[in-house]
Every structure is written in C-alpha cells, then in structure tokens.
Design an enzyme around this catalytic site. Structure first.
Site, PDB file in Angstrom:
ATOM      1  N   ARG A 183       0.868  -1.191   0.000  1.00 14.79           N
ATOM      2  CA  ARG A 183       0.000   0.000   0.000  1.00 14.79           C
ATOM      3  C   ARG A 183       0.889   1.221   0.000  1.00 14.79           C
ATOM      4  O   ARG A 183       1.805   1.341   0.823  1.00 14.79           O
ATOM      5  CB  ARG A 183      -0.850  -0.018   1.274  1.00 14.79           C
ATOM      6  CG  ARG A 183      -1.830   1.144   1.419  1.00 14.79           C
ATOM      7  CD  ARG A 183      -3.013   0.938   0.494  1.00 14.79           C
ATOM      8  NE  ARG A 183      -4.240   1.541   0.998  1.00 14.79           N
ATOM      9  CZ  ARG A 183      -4.534   2.825   0.957  1.00 14.79           C
ATOM     10  NH1 ARG A 183      -3.677   3.674   0.438  1.00 14.79           N
ATOM     11  NH2 ARG A 183      -5.689   3.265   1.412  1.00 14.79           N
TER      12      ARG A 183
ATOM     13  N   GLU B  50     -11.262   3.465  -5.233  1.00 15.10           N
ATOM     14  CA  GLU B  50     -11.330   2.030  -5.536  1.00 15.10           C
ATOM     15  C   GLU B  50     -11.638   1.859  -7.023  1.00 15.10           C
ATOM     16  O   GLU B  50     -12.120   2.770  -7.703  1.00 15.10           O
ATOM     17  CB  GLU B  50     -12.409   1.363  -4.685  1.00 15.10           C
ATOM     18  CG  GLU B  50     -12.211   1.517  -3.182  1.00 15.10           C
ATOM     19  CD  GLU B  50     -10.930   0.872  -2.694  1.00 15.10           C
ATOM     20  OE1 GLU B  50     -10.566  -0.214  -3.207  1.00 15.10           O
ATOM     21  OE2 GLU B  50     -10.278   1.453  -1.802  1.00 15.10           O
TER      22      GLU B  50
ATOM     23  N   ARG C 299      -1.668  -5.721   4.405  1.00 15.97           N
ATOM     24  CA  ARG C 299      -0.791  -5.244   3.339  1.00 15.97           C
ATOM     25  C   ARG C 299       0.368  -4.448   3.935  1.00 15.97           C
ATOM     26  O   ARG C 299       0.193  -3.723   4.915  1.00 15.97           O
ATOM     27  CB  ARG C 299      -1.564  -4.353   2.364  1.00 15.97           C
ATOM     28  CG  ARG C 299      -2.626  -5.063   1.571  1.00 15.97           C
ATOM     29  CD  ARG C 299      -3.424  -4.091   0.722  1.00 15.97           C
ATOM     30  NE  ARG C 299      -4.158  -3.136   1.549  1.00 15.97           N
ATOM     31  CZ  ARG C 299      -5.009  -2.233   1.067  1.00 15.97           C
ATOM     32  NH1 ARG C 299      -5.215  -2.153  -0.236  1.00 15.97           N
ATOM     33  NH2 ARG C 299      -5.636  -1.402   1.871  1.00 15.97           N
TER      34      ARG C 299
END
Length: 215
Positions: free
Chosen positions: A99, A107, A141
């Site tokens: 990330r 998104e 992440r």
C-alpha cells in the site's frame, strides 16, 4: 662582717635568683612550644574544597560513553523490483502486496478508480520501484514509501495528478499541500472514508449493484 662582704653576698644571691627565674621562664617556653607541636600534629590541616562546576557539552558524556553498548537503529526492510499495479494506491513487488504510504486513491469501482490505476501503471512501467517498508495496514498489506529510480515519490505523484488525496491519519499531512484544488469533491468517496462516513460508501455501492441488476 664588713660592708664590702655583705654587698658581695647580696650580689651573688641576686644573680642566683635571676638565673633561677631565667631557667624557669626558659622551661615554661619549652613546654609551650612542645604543646603547640603536639596539637598541630593531631589536627589535620583544613582545606576548603571548591565545588567543581558541572560539565557541559561533549565533555559531559565522554567518560561514560561506551561504543559497545550502543544499539544501532534497526534498518527498515526494502523491496526493489518491477511493480504490478493493483489500483491507484496498491502495487505488488516480489509477490508482496504494498500500500502506497500516506495517500488514498479511489477504488476500482469508484469514480476515477480506473484512471488512477492507469496513471500509476504509466509511471511504474519498465521501472525498478524501491519500497521502504514502514508498517502493515489493517488488511495485512505492507505499507511503504515507494520511489522511482529518478527519486520521485509515487504517493506524491498520484496526489499531484489529482488522482489521490492525502490521508493525514497516516501521513501527518505530508501530502496535503500537494492536493489539487477541488480534489476532495472529485474523489468524494475517498474523502468520506477518511471522515468515517461509510454509509456513503454503502449507499453508492447499493446503487451500483442495483444498476448492474437492471442490465
């Protein structure tokens, strides 16, 4: 006894008395001297100690510093390689999902989501991306500061292009000054997420699902 003899006898007696007095005085003086010597030998000399001034500067630490006890700051893990772009703020390097630090991009199913992805693809294509890991997010992440070989920060570049917004909760406002005018209205769903207004997301996604069902 004649006057001459009497006078001579008196002189002798006077001399004896004077001699005796001199002897007594000399003896007394000797006793006084011995007493002073004895007293001075039993009492230590008084020395007034001058308080030392506190040390400052490097000298204050030079005596206690021990290089062997210094613990080096742990180096941050770094990944390097070609980047596969997932969306506008997520890439994969060496099979590790990363990330981008400090920003929030739309998104893929949100307005400008696909445009954000392809802008990031364009920057990373054919490049070796360096990712300096700083943390791990709630989804497992890795979060990393990602840069191109020419030193450009991918997070900063996405914000400058108006395809991502600063996320102060994680960036401490590092990229806020780079945001383009009106970008938070443009990326309103990302802005709503930062403010905790997830009902806005749910309403949008419900509308999208309804549209897909009517096709």
């Amino acid at each position: 006894m004649t006057a001459t003899k009497i006078k001579g006898q008196v002189n002798v007696e006077v001399l004896l008395i004077v001699g005796l007095l001199i002897g007594i005085l000399a003896y007394a003086a000797q006793l006084n001297t011995n007493h002073r010597k004895t007293t001075s030998s039993t009492q230590p000399d008084r020395v007034d100690k001058v308080p030392s001034e506190p040390r400052s500067g490097p000298e204050a630490y030079s005596e206690s510093f021990d290089a062997a006890e210094v613990v080096p700051e742990p180096s941050k893990p770094t990944l390097r390689g070609a980047a596969y772009v997932v969306d506008g703020d997520t890439i994969v390097i060496q099979k590790t999902q990363i990330r981008l630090f400090g920003i929030d991009a739309p998104e893929m199913n949100h307005p400008f989501g696909k445009k954000a992805k392809w802008a990031l693809v364009s920057m990373c294509k054919g490049q070796t991306v360096e990712a300096v890991v700083s943390a791990e997010d709630a989804h497992g992440r890795v979060v990393a500061q990602c840069t191109l070989p020419d030193g450009r920060d991918l997070s900063a570049e996405m914000v400058k292009q108006g395809l991502a917004i600063d996320w102060p909760k994680f960036s401490d406002g590092k990229y806020r000054s780079m945001e383009v005018a009106g970008v938070r209205k443009k990326l309103w769903l990302a802005d709503a997420r930062q403010k905790g207004h997830m009902h806005v997301w749910k309403r949008f996604e419900a509308a999208q699902a309804a549209k897909a069902g009517n096709r």
